[in-house]
Design an enzyme around this catalytic site. Sequence first.
Site, PDB file in Angstrom:
ATOM      1  N   ASP A 162       1.517  -6.561  -4.432  1.00  0.00           N
ATOM      2  CA  ASP A 162       0.725  -6.549  -3.206  1.00  0.00           C
ATOM      3  C   ASP A 162       1.263  -7.739  -2.409  1.00  0.00           C
ATOM      4  O   ASP A 162       1.497  -8.813  -2.972  1.00  0.00           O
ATOM      5  CB  ASP A 162      -0.751  -6.767  -3.567  1.00  0.00           C
ATOM      6  N   ASP A 170       0.088  -6.920   4.739  1.00  0.00           N
ATOM      7  CA  ASP A 170      -0.706  -8.149   4.881  1.00  0.00           C
ATOM      8  C   ASP A 170       0.144  -9.370   5.259  1.00  0.00           C
ATOM      9  O   ASP A 170      -0.253 -10.169   6.106  1.00  0.00           O
ATOM     10  CB  ASP A 170      -1.477  -8.449   3.588  1.00  0.00           C
ATOM     11  N   THR A 173       0.813  -1.224   0.000  1.00  0.00           N
ATOM     12  CA  THR A 173       0.000   0.000   0.000  1.00  0.00           C
ATOM     13  C   THR A 173       0.839   1.262   0.000  1.00  0.00           C
ATOM     14  O   THR A 173       0.463   2.270  -0.591  1.00  0.00           O
ATOM     15  CB  THR A 173      -0.919   0.018   1.248  1.00  0.00           C
TER      16      THR A 173
END
Length: 343
Positions: free
Chosen positions: A58, A91, A14
């Site tokens: 990501d 994450d 992010t």
Amino acid sequence: MSKSRALIIYTGGTIGMVKDAASGALMPVNIELLLQHIPELNRIDAELCIEAFETTIDSSDITPAHWIRLVEIIEQNYDAFDGFVILHGSDTMAYTASALSFMLENLGKPVILTGAQLPIGVLRSDAKENFITALELALLKENGWSKINEVCIYFEYHLLRGNRTTKYSASNFNAFISPNYPALAEAGVNIQIHTNLLLPITKATPAFHKKLDENIAVLRLFPGITPQHVKAICGIPNLKALIIETYGSGNAPTASWFVEYLRQTIAGGALVVNVSQCLNGAVEQGKYKTSQQLLAIGVIGAGDMTLETTLCKLMFLLAHASMEDVSLLLAADISGERSHSEN
Ligand code: ASP
């Protein structure tokens, strides 16, 4: 005196994402765009260099191959830099930090992972503070030696031991906790380092390990779990280790079919490792009747290790040690990842 040097390794996440105009979803951008948003980096009194993954990702797309790539980058640049900052999605950051803590043995320099909950281009982003303080921490020295000699996560004013962390919030800036080990440092007006909590300085030669074994499965228990479910997981071909996520201090059903599947798994040559679904506290097999059956068939307790670290430690150990040694080393503290040595 020559300037201190830090290497920034950009993997994605992010911190460097922008909104895709078509879908509205957040997608990673390249490092140049990311750096444009942080002119403050020019004011850091150190030489900063950058390496970026060819394709930034990501962190949900992270694989053990990316961890090996990170180890290669750090190995190639180890002598030339005083510290390393890895920009990474939050994450799976706890997994990457755990894996690196085992793959980078005898680390004599800081490796600090950081990221952000809001992209750098967003006005209220946490990216700048996280990034700049992570760099300061990576450059900290005392009497010519790096003050921090381990893999850490820096997020929202806290420096945590990487292999003790877990991501617990998808919406708070304070995304990580270290449920069984205190924070190594807090960044307020001053950065307060708790030296007594850090791994001791090592002068041993670092070793850069690039092998991992992925033949591991995780079985999370829940009331109502069926024999078919357990059988399917225990029957995975080439399984070398099965992590069972148990209740409380390591408790599990006493049903004979359940114990029998685990017993067969162990008899087939795999390790079965008991990690608690509770984040805080430790597995203590034998404390309750509902864990005595596990102890009796040779299930190994993970103590107070997180799931992330248990998984990465197994991947690392299975690729480097005999099954007998893997069991022994699982119960030992090899990189600051566990405090207890219960069953
Ligand atoms: N999905 C993002 C990632 O892990 C979330 C983040 O960066 O915080 O890459």
